[in-house]
Design an enzyme around this catalytic site. Structure first.
Site, short mmCIF file in Angstrom:
data_model
loop_
_atom_site.label_atom_id
_atom_site.label_comp_id
_atom_site.label_asym_id
_atom_site.label_seq_id
_atom_site.Cartn_x
_atom_site.Cartn_y
_atom_site.Cartn_z
N ARG A 32 0.72 -1.20 0.00
CA ARG A 32 0.12 -0.02 0.14
C ARG A 32 0.70 1.43 0.09
O ARG A 32 0.54 2.50 -0.50
CB ARG A 32 -0.73 -0.06 1.35
CG ARG A 32 -2.02 -1.04 1.11
CD ARG A 32 -3.17 -0.75 1.95
NE ARG A 32 -4.25 -1.64 1.79
CZ ARG A 32 -5.42 -1.92 2.55
NH1 ARG A 32 -5.32 -0.95 3.61
NH2 ARG A 32 -6.18 -2.61 2.25
N ASP A 141 -16.12 10.13 7.94
CA ASP A 141 -14.96 9.26 7.68
C ASP A 141 -13.71 10.16 8.10
O ASP A 141 -13.77 11.30 8.00
CB ASP A 141 -15.11 8.68 6.30
CG ASP A 141 -14.25 7.70 6.43
OD1 ASP A 141 -14.78 6.24 6.10
OD2 ASP A 141 -12.52 7.55 6.25
C1 LIG Z 1 -14.26 -0.89 5.36
S1 LIG Z 1 -14.63 0.84 5.27
C2 LIG Z 1 -16.31 0.63 5.86
C3 LIG Z 1 -17.21 1.51 5.04
C4 LIG Z 1 -18.83 1.14 5.43
N1 LIG Z 1 -19.05 1.42 6.85
C5 LIG Z 1 -19.52 -0.22 5.28
O1 LIG Z 1 -19.56 -0.81 6.08
O2 LIG Z 1 -19.35 -0.72 4.06
C6 LIG Z 1 -13.77 1.42 6.86
C7 LIG Z 1 -13.71 2.88 6.73
O3 LIG Z 1 -13.34 3.28 8.32
C8 LIG Z 1 -12.50 4.34 8.03
N2 LIG Z 1 -11.97 4.63 9.32
C9 LIG Z 1 -10.66 3.81 9.73
N3 LIG Z 1 -10.46 4.44 10.87
C10 LIG Z 1 -11.18 5.20 11.35
C11 LIG Z 1 -11.16 6.24 12.24
N4 LIG Z 1 -10.48 6.15 13.36
N5 LIG Z 1 -12.20 7.20 12.37
C12 LIG Z 1 -12.99 7.43 11.25
N6 LIG Z 1 -13.09 6.59 10.17
C13 LIG Z 1 -12.19 5.53 10.15
C14 LIG Z 1 -11.48 4.23 6.72
O4 LIG Z 1 -11.15 5.40 6.29
C15 LIG Z 1 -12.63 3.52 5.82
O5 LIG Z 1 -13.45 4.23 4.89
#
Ligand SMILES: C[S@@+](CC[C@H](N)C(=O)[O-])C[C@H]1O[C@@H](n2cnc3c(N)ncnc32)[C@H](O)[C@@H]1O
Length: 277
Positions: A32, A141
């Site tokens: 990545r 996010d």
């Molecule tokens: C796998 S996606 C999930 C998206 C959606 N909730 C779903 O279930 O399809 C995880 C997301 O969590 C966000 N993320 C990770 N750590 C985070 C944090 N500490 N605070 C806010 N967002 C976070 C990432 O940027 C990413 O876009």
């Protein structure tokens, strides 16, 4: 890959995002970070890790955090949470909010927007039951680049073919040169805003429904507990929380409790809905 630079990078990512990286994730880290190292003219991942340890700009640190996050998402992901929203969560809330005629929904960690737009479709499809109501979907996010994509409401063929029925695609999307655009009716229901779950939920207000799906899996148990406590504080006493299919609060937090028979759906442990159940 284990080195003082790699160990520092793991601590940095954990501190900024909560994401836990272990030595076994070295391959993932390397694959990545490689494009970022090239784009920054640093050549190798090792050089990028060394710069991040020596002291890089906030912007570069943020880019490194962003590339380490998994942004995978799709419309109506896992189906069940959206059926639960329509059939188990909204009907009692609509009955309980007849005076205020307003509902607030928070999609925490919304990634590229498919989740909040799926929620908006469900709300619209409730038809007259919610006509004239004030409906607010806050989608947050930590990643600003992914929020910029989400707020365009533009998806390619692959993305609209993941989870959307042909009927919904026709009803809620319009073909444009660059892809499929979410209808303005849905776009105006969703507000996108940067927010890091590690920073708590103060200032976001109170929500009737929280989607916090497919993000807790990346955190250690203490971080999960803190985030669930923050989420609980942002929930109405009769509110609902939906977690991802691989996520649970069992052994993590007693702030919310599972709703029997509805996998992935949780209510505040001391909430009105729990007391009357
Ligand atoms: C796998 S996606 C999930 C998206 C959606 N909730 C779903 O279930 O399809 C995880 C997301 O969590 C966000 N993320 C990770 N750590 C985070 C944090 N500490 N605070 C806010 N967002 C976070 C990432 O940027 C990413 O876009």
């Amino acid at each position: 890959m284990t080195s003082p630079d790699y160990d520092h990078f793991c601590r940095l990512i954990r501190q900024k995002s909560g994401l836990v990286l272990t030595p076994e994730k070295a391959y993932l880290v390397s694959s990545r970070l490689a494009p970022l190292a090239r784009a920054e003219g640093l050549g190798t991942v090792e050089n990028l890790l060394a710069l991040l340890r020596a002291g890089a700009s906030d912007a570069l640190v943020q880019q490194a955090v962003d590339v380490m996050a998994t942004h995978e998402s799709y419309f109506f992901r896992d189906t069940a949470p959206f059926e639960q929203l329509a059939n188990a969560v909204l009907p009692p809330l609509i009955a309980a909010r007849q005076t205020q005629r307003s509902l607030r929904i928070w999609c925490a960690a919304c990634s590229s927007g498919q989740e909040p737009y799926s929620v908006a479709m469900i709300l619209k499809e409730m038809g007259p039951k919610l006509a004239g109501w004030k409906l607010d979907i806050l989608a947050t996010d930590m990643s600003e680049p992914i929020l910029r994509k989400a707020s365009t409401g533009l998806y390619n063929d692959f993305e609209v073919n993941r989870g959307l029925s042909p009927e919904r695609q026709t009803r809620w999307f319009k073909r444009e040169t660059d892809g499929w655009r979410v209808s303005p009716a849905l776009q105006q229901m969703v507000r996108f805003r940067p927010h890091n779950l590690l920073q708590g939920s103060a200032g976001l207000g109170v929500f009737d429904v929280v989607f916090c799906r497919n993000v807790l899996i990346y955190f250690d148990i203490e971080t999960k507990r803190q985030i669930l406590d923050h989420v609980r504080r942002a929930m109405a006493p009769d509110g609902s929380l939906l977690l991802g299919s691989a996520e649970t609060v069992l052994g993590v937090s007693s702030a919310v409790e599972p709703v029997p028979g509805l996998r992935g759906l949780y209510r505040p442990t001391d909430g009105a809905a729990s007391r009357s159940a």
